[in-house]
Design an enzyme around this catalytic site. Structure first.
Site, PDB file in Angstrom:
ATOM      1  CD  GLU A 118      -2.932  -1.266   2.224  1.00  0.00           C
ATOM      2  OE1 GLU A 118      -4.075  -0.801   2.168  1.00  0.00           O
ATOM      3  OE2 GLU A 118      -2.482  -1.844   3.229  1.00  0.00           O
ATOM      4  CD  GLU A 138      -3.795  -5.962   3.914  1.00  0.00           C
ATOM      5  OE1 GLU A 138      -2.984  -5.025   3.937  1.00  0.00           O
ATOM      6  OE2 GLU A 138      -4.033  -6.624   2.881  1.00  0.00           O
TER       7      GLU A 138
END
Length: 724
Positions: A118, A138
């Site tokens: 990210e 995640e």
């Protein structure tokens, strides 16, 4: 968090005016709160300095970043850390990294997972090595990407691929990432940082595009088409994981960014991330994450400084389903293997099974033909003990017959070198019994694989009181190298997993004899999250194994074993499960199971022999009661396993239940789940049933003691005693 700093970044400026910001937080450069704050400081410094024209972000020692520090998640869940990762991400990742007025390039080697990817996606461009792994895993932790991944990934690779990457948690390698548009070029690791420096200067001089990832729109489908893709993804998520909410939340957050714009999507992501982090699902999955990593730490064994000895050659006795599966697992881990059978016919069948296991991987695209050739060349067959004189480990995987195993271990002592590890793959038989007539008790150990051995991830390492710590350390190392999660347990009938789960099928049979429908039970248990119900499982494993195992438990735990003639009665009519196409279900050519109306005849006959009558309360039993009456006896037995010291810690039983029996990981394992309901509640239910249906349900002293004081079942014996 305390005063200890967890990781940082360093900034170095070259003569070319490019600032290199390096993430340092071994072993995988995870993004702790300290690292993120330091990243912001380094960016702010680079932006203020007049000698800095552009920025390159990289990770120390060939790893970009393995993602956000999971220990910090635990801190937030327990209230020890009050930072909100979502709002920090907007402040640092979006408003500092992406909004920087100087271009930045992420130089990715090794891992760029979760928060690491990210941060890279917020840079102006990304370069990676061919072997780098990039992904957003995640959802495996019951959360969603929280540093802008739900908004940036669809804009870089397109909506369908972004959904696939997030919902399956599967990473991509450098080459594929480049083809998708996730990275801009693939570069060798020795050229990576220098190429990134030049790339950053080219962006500054407008020789390369300078568009923030958040505002790229060329890969996003028109709204109507995008909504159809999202609708399909929702249907798939509901089908694949009906008990889980977070995949649907992830899809909602992605949709928000497409419909209302990326900034709105980021705020929704931050809010959803924080909410999910405190959910039961996330707490359970994070517990399993740590439990899995904790199995290799064994007090008084792995803390003695012992080094695993090299194992250059392994022999396996028995080429049946288990033996061939174990051989497959070992050669896949690059261990040369000798497979021994009693005659050429059996040996040929065993070698063919191993070959078929590998060919299945080739067919699925998991293995190249070249790798197949190299792997199968590690396997040799034999029908005598001649080639055993230089083996470092033997694993016996023959049928569960005590006398046969005793004979084999007596032979092994004669033919194997004195340093050789003598392991048995028995699933229930006491190891002391197997090795009682040998002089090698210190090197006898259980290596209990689960079927199919080359696929199931758990390896139960069973130690006796005589097993040498060195042998345990050696087997832990082998387990790791063949990609298994090893759990060290004590020696007893059934060890930890089979011992803990022996009441599972027995409870189901007890209910059926008293009026509960077989198929209703299986339906409730699969809805709870098990891969299959107890009766479908018995069919799969086979009645022969079921009866043999039950006999071991009747012999060793007679006071709490539910005795039923149901399986033997069915066996008499050649019903042995899936292999004979008839068991509790009927099976067609494609092994598809369907209910069998004739089953009731066997149940009535067994009921007559057991002398029990139908209980009206159990005929229309609610799902919740089915789940509790099946699993609470399992919890009760798990408590005995802990109390007797068979398992080192409760977390080991949690991981064993998940990996050995398919207990749903999002419920955190058997003890973690039990603690979510409370020891008092479980005790009261078992006590009530034991009065109605006998000793089978009687709560053990460990459970009773904890219920009396409201102590969690997972508390260690020392904690329990101090609280008591």
């Amino acid at each position: 968090m305390g005063s200890r700093v967890k990781g940082h970044t360093i900034l170095e400026v070259g003569a070319d005016g490019v600032a290199i910001i390096t993430i340092i937080n071994p072993p995988v450069n995870s993004l702790s709160f300290d690292v993120l704050r330091s990243l912001k400081e380094s960016f702010d410094q680079a932006l203020e300095r007049n000698d800095v024209k552009a920025i390159v972000v990289t990770g120390a020692k060939g790893k970009f970043s393995g993602g956000f520090d999971i220990t910090a998640f635990g801190g937030i869940q327990e209230g020890k850390e009050n930072s909100n990762p979502g709002s920090i991400s907007i402040e640092i990742v979006t408003d500092t990294v992406e909004a920087a007025r100087k271009p930045s390039v992420a130089a990715i080697d090794g891992l760029a997972l979760g928060g690491g990817l990210e941060v890279a996606m917020a840079c102006t461009a990304r370069l990676s090595t061919p072997t780098a792994q990039l992904g957003l895993p995640e959802l495996q932790l019951g959360i969603i990407p929280g540093f802008g991944g739900t908004q940036r990934l669809p804009r870089l690779v397109g909506l369908a691929k972004a959904l696939e990457m997030m919902l399956t948690s599967k990473p991509v390698k450098g080459e594929e990432a480049c083809n998708l548009g996730l990275v801009d070029a693939v570069v060798s690791s020795d050229q990576l940082v220098n190429t990134a420096r030049q790339w950053a200067l080219d962006i500054l001089d407008r020789r390369r595009p300078w568009v923030p990832s958040l505002y790229k729109n060329d890969k996003i489908e028109p709204l109507g088409e995008a909504r159809e893709i999202l609708k399909f993804a929702r249907a798939q998520a509901r089908k694949r994981a009906p008990n889980l909410m977070h995949p649907l939340v992830c899809i909602d957050v992605i949709e928000e960014g497409i419909v209302s714009g990326p900034r709105a999507g980021l705020w929704k992501e931050a809010e959803a991330f924080q909410g999910l982090l405190n959910s039961d699902t996330s707490k359970s999955l994070i517990h399993i994450f740590f439990a899995q990593r904790g199995t290799s730490k064994v007090p008084r064994i792995t803390d003695r400084g012992l080094v695993p000895r090299p194992v250059k050659k392994v022999a396996i006795l028995g080429g049946g389903l288990m033996g061939s599966g174990i051989a497959t697992a070992l050669i896949l881990g690059n261990y040369p293997v000798i497979l021994k059978e009693v005659n050429e016919k059996f040996l040929d069948a065993g070698l063919k099974r191993v070959k078929a296991n590998l060919q299945s991987r080739v067919k699925k695209g998991q293995m190249t033909q070249e790798r197949f050739g190299k792997t199968i060349s590690l396997l040799k067959g034999t029908i005598d003990y001649e080639s055993f004189k230089d083996v470092d480990m033997v694993i016996e995987a023959v049928i569960e017959k005590v006398s046969l195993k005793q004979q084999i271990f007596a032979d092994l002592e004669k033919y194997c070198p004195p340093h050789c590890i003598l392991a048995s793959n028995t699933s229930t038989i006491d190891l002391n019994l197997i090795g009682e007539s040998t002089k090698s008790q210190d090197r006898i150990i259980g290596a209990h694989f689960f079927s199919p051995a080359h696929i199931m991830p758990l390896l139960e390492i069973v130690r006796t009181k005589q097993t040498s710590p060195q042998i345990i350390v050696d087997l832990l190392d082998i387990g790791k190298k063949i990609k298994k999660t090893p759990v060290v347990v004590g020696n007893c009938t059934g060890f930890a997993v089979n011992r803990m789960f022996f009441p599972y099928t027995q409870a189901a049979i007890l209910l059926v004899e008293r009026g509960t429908d077989v198929y209703q039970i299986d339906k409730a248990i699969t809805k709870f999250g098990m891969p299959m119900g107890p009766f479908r499982l018995v069919d799969l494993v086979g009645f022969g194994v079921g009866v043999a195992t039950a006999m071991q438990f009747i012999e060793n735990f007679p006071e709490r074993t539910y005795k039923s003639m149901l399986l033997p009665l069915m066996q008499e009519d050649d019903r042995a499960g899936e292999a004979t196409r008839k068991g509790f279900y009927l099976y067609d050519d494609k092994r598809k199971a369907s209910p069998d109306p004739e089953l009731k005849n066997y149940i009535e006959k067994a009921r007559g022999i057991s002398g029990v009558t139908i209980d009206p309360k159990l005929v229309k039993l609610p799902e919740k009661d089915i789940i509790e009456m099946i699993f609470f006896p399992v919890v009760n037995e798990a408590c005995r396993v802990l109390d007797e010291g068979i398992a080192v810690k409760a977390a080991d039983l949690d991981i064993s239940a998940v990996m050995g029996m398919g207990f749903p990981p999002y419920r955190g394992g058997i003890i973690f789940w039990a603690d979510s309901l409370g020891s008092k509640y479980i005790y009261s239910r078992l006590e009530e049933w034991s009065k109605l249906y006998g000793e089978f349900f009687k709560p053990c002293t460990y459970l009773a003691a904890r219920a009396a004081k409201g102590i969690p079942l997972s508390a260690s014996v020392e904690q329990g005693k101090s609280r008591l």
